[in-house]
Design a protein around this motif. Structure first.
Motif, PDB file in Angstrom:
ATOM      1  N   LEU A   9       1.004  -1.279   0.015  1.00  9.62           N
ATOM      2  CA  LEU A   9      -0.049  -0.113  -0.019  1.00  9.62           C
ATOM      3  C   LEU A   9       0.699   1.219   0.086  1.00  9.62           C
ATOM      4  O   LEU A   9       0.433   2.189  -0.600  1.00  9.62           O
ATOM      5  N   LEU A  10       1.797   1.064   0.985  1.00  4.97           N
ATOM      6  CA  LEU A  10       2.945   2.245   0.803  1.00  4.97           C
ATOM      7  C   LEU A  10       3.446   2.570  -0.698  1.00  4.97           C
ATOM      8  O   LEU A  10       3.826   3.717  -0.970  1.00  4.97           O
ATOM      9  N   ARG A  11       3.843   1.494  -1.286  1.00 11.61           N
ATOM     10  CA  ARG A  11       4.522   1.541  -2.709  1.00 11.61           C
ATOM     11  C   ARG A  11       3.407   2.132  -3.527  1.00 11.61           C
ATOM     12  O   ARG A  11       3.902   2.894  -4.246  1.00 11.61           O
ATOM     13  N   MET A  12       2.142   1.786  -3.376  1.00 10.29           N
ATOM     14  CA  MET A  12       1.044   2.064  -4.360  1.00 10.29           C
ATOM     15  C   MET A  12       0.958   3.876  -3.838  1.00 10.29           C
ATOM     16  O   MET A  12       1.021   4.600  -5.127  1.00 10.29           O
ATOM     17  N   LYS A  13       1.131   4.285  -2.728  1.00 12.09           N
ATOM     18  CA  LYS A  13       0.831   5.559  -2.566  1.00 12.09           C
ATOM     19  C   LYS A  13       2.028   6.510  -3.250  1.00 12.09           C
ATOM     20  O   LYS A  13       2.090   7.465  -3.940  1.00 12.09           O
ATOM     21  N   GLN A  14       3.235   5.823  -3.186  1.00  9.58           N
ATOM     22  CA  GLN A  14       4.619   6.557  -3.645  1.00  9.58           C
ATOM     23  C   GLN A  14       4.472   6.480  -5.198  1.00  9.58           C
ATOM     24  O   GLN A  14       4.851   7.619  -5.803  1.00  9.58           O
ATOM     25  N   HIS A  15       3.718   5.624  -5.774  1.00 12.30           N
ATOM     26  CA  HIS A  15       3.729   5.755  -7.440  1.00 12.30           C
ATOM     27  C   HIS A  15       2.332   6.138  -7.865  1.00 12.30           C
ATOM     28  O   HIS A  15       2.426   6.392  -8.870  1.00 12.30           O
ATOM     29  N   GLY A  16       1.489   6.671  -6.928  1.00  6.44           N
ATOM     30  CA  GLY A  16       0.398   7.426  -7.329  1.00  6.44           C
ATOM     31  C   GLY A  16      -0.755   6.435  -7.900  1.00  6.44           C
ATOM     32  O   GLY A  16      -1.413   6.795  -8.589  1.00  6.44           O
ATOM     33  N   GLU A  17      -0.570   5.008  -7.462  1.00  7.45           N
ATOM     34  CA  GLU A  17      -1.670   4.133  -7.827  1.00  7.45           C
ATOM     35  C   GLU A  17      -2.919   4.117  -6.878  1.00  7.45           C
ATOM     36  O   GLU A  17      -2.658   3.679  -5.800  1.00  7.45           O
ATOM     37  N   PRO A  18      -3.876   4.380  -7.345  1.00  9.77           N
ATOM     38  CA  PRO A  18      -5.044   4.492  -6.547  1.00  9.77           C
ATOM     39  C   PRO A  18      -5.171   2.948  -5.608  1.00  9.77           C
ATOM     40  O   PRO A  18      -5.364   2.050  -6.402  1.00  9.77           O
ATOM     41  N   ILE A  19      -5.667   3.013  -4.469  1.00  8.57           N
ATOM     42  CA  ILE A  19      -5.658   1.915  -3.508  1.00  8.57           C
ATOM     43  C   ILE A  19      -7.437   1.814  -3.474  1.00  8.57           C
ATOM     44  O   ILE A  19      -8.001   2.464  -3.175  1.00  8.57           O
ATOM     45  N   THR A  20      -7.751   0.349  -3.802  1.00  6.61           N
ATOM     46  CA  THR A  20      -9.133   0.068  -3.860  1.00  6.61           C
ATOM     47  C   THR A  20      -9.524  -0.709  -2.508  1.00  6.61           C
ATOM     48  O   THR A  20      -8.829  -1.589  -2.434  1.00  6.61           O
ATOM     49  N   MET A  21     -10.598  -0.468  -1.876  1.00  5.00           N
ATOM     50  CA  MET A  21     -10.963  -0.965  -0.871  1.00  5.00           C
ATOM     51  C   MET A  21     -12.334  -1.090  -0.646  1.00  5.00           C
ATOM     52  O   MET A  21     -13.103  -0.312  -0.954  1.00  5.00           O
ATOM     53  N   LEU A  22     -13.178  -2.325  -0.173  1.00  3.99           N
ATOM     54  CA  LEU A  22     -14.418  -2.408  -0.035  1.00  3.99           C
ATOM     55  C   LEU A  22     -14.788  -3.143   1.312  1.00  3.99           C
ATOM     56  O   LEU A  22     -13.929  -3.928   1.765  1.00  3.99           O
ATOM     57  N   THR A  23     -15.892  -3.043   2.027  1.00  4.57           N
ATOM     58  CA  THR A  23     -16.239  -3.724   3.051  1.00  4.57           C
ATOM     59  C   THR A  23     -16.780  -4.952   2.800  1.00  4.57           C
ATOM     60  O   THR A  23     -17.198  -5.273   1.542  1.00  4.57           O
TER      61      THR A  23
END
Ligand code: KIV
Length: 264
Positions: A9-23
């Motif tokens: 998740l940290l790497r995704m933030k650093q690369h500007g890749e949106p993180i997807t999450m659902l309940t």
């Protein structure tokens, strides 16, 4: 298949890749979410409202959270599984550690989520010290709904916004790995996201976050009562639940969700 971790998740933030999450709250839906490619599944105490039909989340207890987290763990192999610590199950660092330990050992969670700012800093530090990944939750914190006086947007005034920003920094310093911001002005969420190193996941917080989370029942149009204005029924016009979940994931990734109308 390799499990998503806090480093992913940290790497995704650093690369500007949106993180997807659902309940999700059970194995069948967890498997659909897993196949859709979401990075994280939140076993939210929102289950009190969307599964149990209650008015709020307060009656959900630790045993119920363990039960639902076990089911989700059985259904999902790749997403990071985050479980909510329920109302008053983390009133001290010791209680937080015991509750988190049960959710991880018995439930199979890989991260726990706690609502609040100043009042949970000691617990976040303690959990971090003992190797428990932490997701903090600021803005509208549903466990405090009766103190807040309803499900209202938070951080609208300058002072309230400054307080949320300051608490975000303190939670990161205390060791939080992830931050959920719920129902705050999009501008404030974007500022928090820009200033923090850890990923910031929004729900009703605009598109300037590192990722988005929504309640599964809201995106399927099966919410009991009125759905929140910041959500969207992704099943409308589609013929299956996997197609609706895939559409949500695609919309978060291409930036078309949320729109300004779905933000504050
Ligand atoms: O319980 C839950 O589903 C949550 C989300 C609304 C973020 O906390």
């Amino acid at each position: 298949m390799k499990r998503v971790t806090t480093s992913t998740l940290l790497r995704m933030k650093q690369h500007g890749e949106p993180i997807t999450m659902l309940t999700a709250y059970d194995a069948a839906f967890a498997r659909i979410l897993d196949h859709s490619g979401v990075e994280a599944i939140l076993v939210g105490d929102s289950l009190g409202m969307v599964v149990q039909g209650r008015q709020d989340t307060l009656a959900v207890d630790l045993q119920q959270m363990i039960y639902h987290t076990q089911m989700v763990s059985r259904g999902a192999a790749r997403p990071l599984i985050i479980a909510d610590l329920p109302f008053l199950s983390y009133t001290s660092p010791r209680q937080a550690l015991e509750s988190a330990g049960a959710l991880m050992r018995e439930g199979g969670a890989q991260m726990v989520k706690l609502e609040g700012g100043e009042q949970i800093l000691d617990s976040v530090e303690q959990l971090t010290r003992f190797g428990v990944p932490v997701c903090a939750h600021l803005g509208l914190t549903p466990q405090s709904v009766h103190k807040i006086g309803g499900y209202k947007v938070q951080g609208r005034s300058e002072a309230a916004a400054a307080s949320i920003l300051a608490q975000s920094h303190r939670l990161e310093q205390a060791g939080a790995d992830l931050l959920v911001l719920e129902c705050v002005p999009a501008q404030l969420a974007a500022t928090v996201r820009a200033e923090l190193t850890i990923p910031v996941i929004g729900i009703g917080a605009g598109r300037g976050c590192d990722g988005q989370v929504l309640v599964l029942h809201d995106i399927l149009g099966i919410t009991l009562g009125a759905p929140p204005s910041f959500s969207h029924n992704f099943l409308a016009g589609r013929d299956s639940i996997p197609a609706a979940v895939a559409a949500y994931v695609a919309a978060v990734r291409d930036g078309s969700f949320p729109t300004p109308e779905q933000s504050f």
